[in-house]
Scaffold this active site. Sequence first.
Site, PDB file in Angstrom:
ATOM      1  N   GLY A 104      38.666  49.972  33.555  1.00 49.76           N
ATOM      2  CA  GLY A 104      37.381  49.262  33.550  1.00 49.76           C
ATOM      3  C   GLY A 104      37.499  47.758  33.400  1.00 49.76           C
ATOM      4  O   GLY A 104      36.540  47.034  33.668  1.00 49.76           O
ATOM      5  N   SER A 105      38.674  47.268  32.963  1.00 49.01           N
ATOM      6  CA  SER A 105      38.835  45.819  32.814  1.00 49.01           C
ATOM      7  C   SER A 105      39.439  45.179  34.059  1.00 49.01           C
ATOM      8  O   SER A 105      39.634  43.968  34.112  1.00 49.01           O
ATOM      9  CB  SER A 105      39.754  45.537  31.615  1.00 49.01           C
ATOM     10  N   HIS A 116      47.942  40.120  44.201  1.00 44.55           N
ATOM     11  CA  HIS A 116      47.895  40.490  45.607  1.00 44.55           C
ATOM     12  C   HIS A 116      47.755  39.222  46.460  1.00 44.55           C
ATOM     13  O   HIS A 116      47.592  38.127  45.943  1.00 44.55           O
ATOM     14  CB  HIS A 116      46.716  41.428  45.867  1.00 44.55           C
ATOM     15  N   TYR A 147      55.107  53.057  44.149  1.00 42.36           N
ATOM     16  CA  TYR A 147      53.641  53.093  44.024  1.00 42.36           C
ATOM     17  C   TYR A 147      53.053  54.102  45.012  1.00 42.36           C
ATOM     18  O   TYR A 147      52.187  54.902  44.660  1.00 42.36           O
ATOM     19  CB  TYR A 147      53.127  51.679  44.307  1.00 42.36           C
TER      20      TYR A 147
HETATM   21  P1  NDP Z   1      43.743  45.989  38.242  1.00 39.83           P
HETATM   22  O1  NDP Z   1      45.214  45.742  38.288  1.00 39.83           O
HETATM   23  O2  NDP Z   1      42.825  44.834  38.380  1.00 39.83           O
HETATM   24  O3  NDP Z   1      43.401  46.742  36.883  1.00 39.83           O
HETATM   25  C1  NDP Z   1      44.180  47.801  36.459  1.00 39.83           C
HETATM   26  C2  NDP Z   1      43.431  48.502  35.390  1.00 39.83           C
HETATM   27  O4  NDP Z   1      44.206  49.643  34.956  1.00 39.83           O
HETATM   28  C3  NDP Z   1      43.169  47.654  34.145  1.00 39.83           C
HETATM   29  O5  NDP Z   1      41.904  47.972  33.613  1.00 39.83           O
HETATM   30  C4  NDP Z   1      44.280  48.096  33.196  1.00 39.83           C
HETATM   31  O6  NDP Z   1      43.943  47.921  31.825  1.00 39.83           O
HETATM   32  C5  NDP Z   1      44.361  49.572  33.551  1.00 39.83           C
HETATM   33  N1  NDP Z   1      45.639  50.134  33.176  1.00 39.83           N
HETATM   34  C6  NDP Z   1      46.866  49.852  33.671  1.00 39.83           C
HETATM   35  N2  NDP Z   1      47.815  50.557  33.056  1.00 39.83           N
HETATM   36  C7  NDP Z   1      47.170  51.330  32.129  1.00 39.83           C
HETATM   37  C8  NDP Z   1      47.599  52.270  31.166  1.00 39.83           C
HETATM   38  N3  NDP Z   1      48.890  52.585  31.026  1.00 39.83           N
HETATM   39  N4  NDP Z   1      46.669  52.850  30.386  1.00 39.83           N
HETATM   40  C9  NDP Z   1      45.359  52.544  30.509  1.00 39.83           C
HETATM   41  N5  NDP Z   1      44.890  51.680  31.417  1.00 39.83           N
HETATM   42  C10 NDP Z   1      45.780  51.064  32.203  1.00 39.83           C
HETATM   43  O7  NDP Z   1      43.426  47.107  39.329  1.00 39.83           O
HETATM   44  P2  NDP Z   1      42.353  47.065  40.506  1.00 39.83           P
HETATM   45  O8  NDP Z   1      40.996  46.987  39.929  1.00 39.83           O
HETATM   46  O9  NDP Z   1      42.817  46.059  41.496  1.00 39.83           O
HETATM   47  O10 NDP Z   1      42.573  48.494  41.190  1.00 39.83           O
HETATM   48  C11 NDP Z   1      41.707  49.598  40.925  1.00 39.83           C
HETATM   49  C12 NDP Z   1      42.228  50.798  41.695  1.00 39.83           C
HETATM   50  O11 NDP Z   1      42.208  50.511  43.097  1.00 39.83           O
HETATM   51  C13 NDP Z   1      43.675  51.171  41.354  1.00 39.83           C
HETATM   52  O12 NDP Z   1      43.780  52.573  41.281  1.00 39.83           O
HETATM   53  C14 NDP Z   1      44.477  50.645  42.528  1.00 39.83           C
HETATM   54  O13 NDP Z   1      45.648  51.399  42.737  1.00 39.83           O
HETATM   55  C15 NDP Z   1      43.491  50.788  43.666  1.00 39.83           C
HETATM   56  N6  NDP Z   1      43.676  49.845  44.763  1.00 39.83           N
HETATM   57  C16 NDP Z   1      43.758  48.495  44.512  1.00 39.83           C
HETATM   58  C17 NDP Z   1      43.880  47.621  45.574  1.00 39.83           C
HETATM   59  C18 NDP Z   1      43.859  46.133  45.381  1.00 39.83           C
HETATM   60  O14 NDP Z   1      43.980  45.408  46.378  1.00 39.83           O
HETATM   61  N7  NDP Z   1      43.687  45.624  44.173  1.00 39.83           N
HETATM   62  C19 NDP Z   1      43.989  48.104  46.974  1.00 39.83           C
HETATM   63  C20 NDP Z   1      43.786  49.515  47.113  1.00 39.83           C
HETATM   64  C21 NDP Z   1      43.676  50.348  46.038  1.00 39.83           C
HETATM   65  P3  NDP Z   1      44.323  46.538  31.059  1.00 39.83           P
HETATM   66  O15 NDP Z   1      43.393  45.479  31.589  1.00 39.83           O
HETATM   67  O16 NDP Z   1      44.083  46.828  29.619  1.00 39.83           O
HETATM   68  O17 NDP Z   1      45.753  46.250  31.378  1.00 39.83           O
END
Ligand code: NDP
Length: 317
Positions: free
Chosen positions: A15-16, A182, A139
């Site tokens: 969510g963050s 990215h 990944y």
């Molecule tokens: P972000 O990297 O911006 O955020 C990742 C989130 O996952 C954060 O809230 C983070 O929490 C949380 N997280 C990571 N590791 C853990 C853990 N071990 N336990 C709990 N929470 C965790 O991701 P995006 O919003 O960019 O991506 C959202 C989804 O979309 C993902 O599933 C990604 O694979 C997918 N996606 C993303 C793309 C992109 O271009 N960004 C492209 C296509 C798919 P914290 O902030 O506390 O670290």
Amino acid sequence: MNCHSIYPTVLVTGGSGLVGQALQSLQKNYYFHFVYLNSQDADLRSYEETLTCFQKYNAEFVIHLAAKVGGLYQNRKNQVEMLDDNLLINQNVLKVCHYLGIRKVVCCLSTCIFPDSIEYPINESKLHLGPPHHSNFGYSYAKRMLEVQCRAYQENFGRDYICVIPTNIYGENDNFSLEKGHVIPSLIHRCYLSQKKKIPWVIKGTGKARRQFIYARDLARLLIWSLEGYRDREPIIMCGGQDTEISIREVVDKIRESFKFEGEIKWDASFPDGQILKTVDNSKLVEHMPQFKFTPFSEGIEKTVQWFRDNYPKCRL
Ligand code: NDP
């Protein structure tokens, strides 16, 4: 904390993050009670932490966004972490959702996990038809397994666990790290620094690779639709049409325009471009959501650049 909202609770993992925060910005438009989790609430690599955390909320739905996410260079350097962390996170989340009887789970894959050698355009049926690009195999295989995991829960337990497949996402609240971000957020950050320091803007690669991008707030709207309105069990690709595919050079042009950057741009061809093409077919989405209007790319970039300027250096860097 138990939730007493009159609306059904949607637990959002990740969510963050970029997409999680896009959901937060739109939540007032929906009759759901959203609860946003980050890694401080629970390390989802731990089954016990995941269970303890999920048990606090009486959720009906889960939007599962949490993932170890990185750009091209970050993915290449950390294959083990990308594979292990994502496998653990996904396995724990689905297992706990099943245990708690969550009504529907929407999970997030990515078009970058499709086979490297594949006939274009890519559609949902081609996910497992060959190995992914070597640059992000850790990944990719973990994410492909998420689709397999959802399918197994559907088949054995009739669970409504589904996957959406977005293309590259960009927008406000992205990770603008120069090393870990990215392509779009890293380019925005670098352009900003070059303008500020009056130095050339050096860009990794040749700029020839072409991609389709989706604005995070558009994806957030589609995620909520997939929770309420998408009744199929098959994965669904989320992006604009094939005509929205643009080269990294064109992306650079848009960012340059948004910053009104007039300095020198240098391309460093010693860095790899990744897959040159990844053309994606969004026909299934169009069939289900013919009326959906995507934010034009130049408008999305304009807003993202403005947000970055307003939030630098407090944003994720
Ligand atoms: P972000 O990297 O911006 O955020 C990742 C989130 O996952 C954060 O809230 C983070 O929490 C949380 N997280 C990571 N590791 C853990 C853990 N071990 N336990 C709990 N929470 C965790 O991701 P995006 O919003 O960019 O991506 C959202 C989804 O979309 C993902 O599933 C990604 O694979 C997918 N996606 C993303 C793309 C992109 O271009 N960004 C492209 C296509 C798919 P914290 O902030 O506390 O670290």
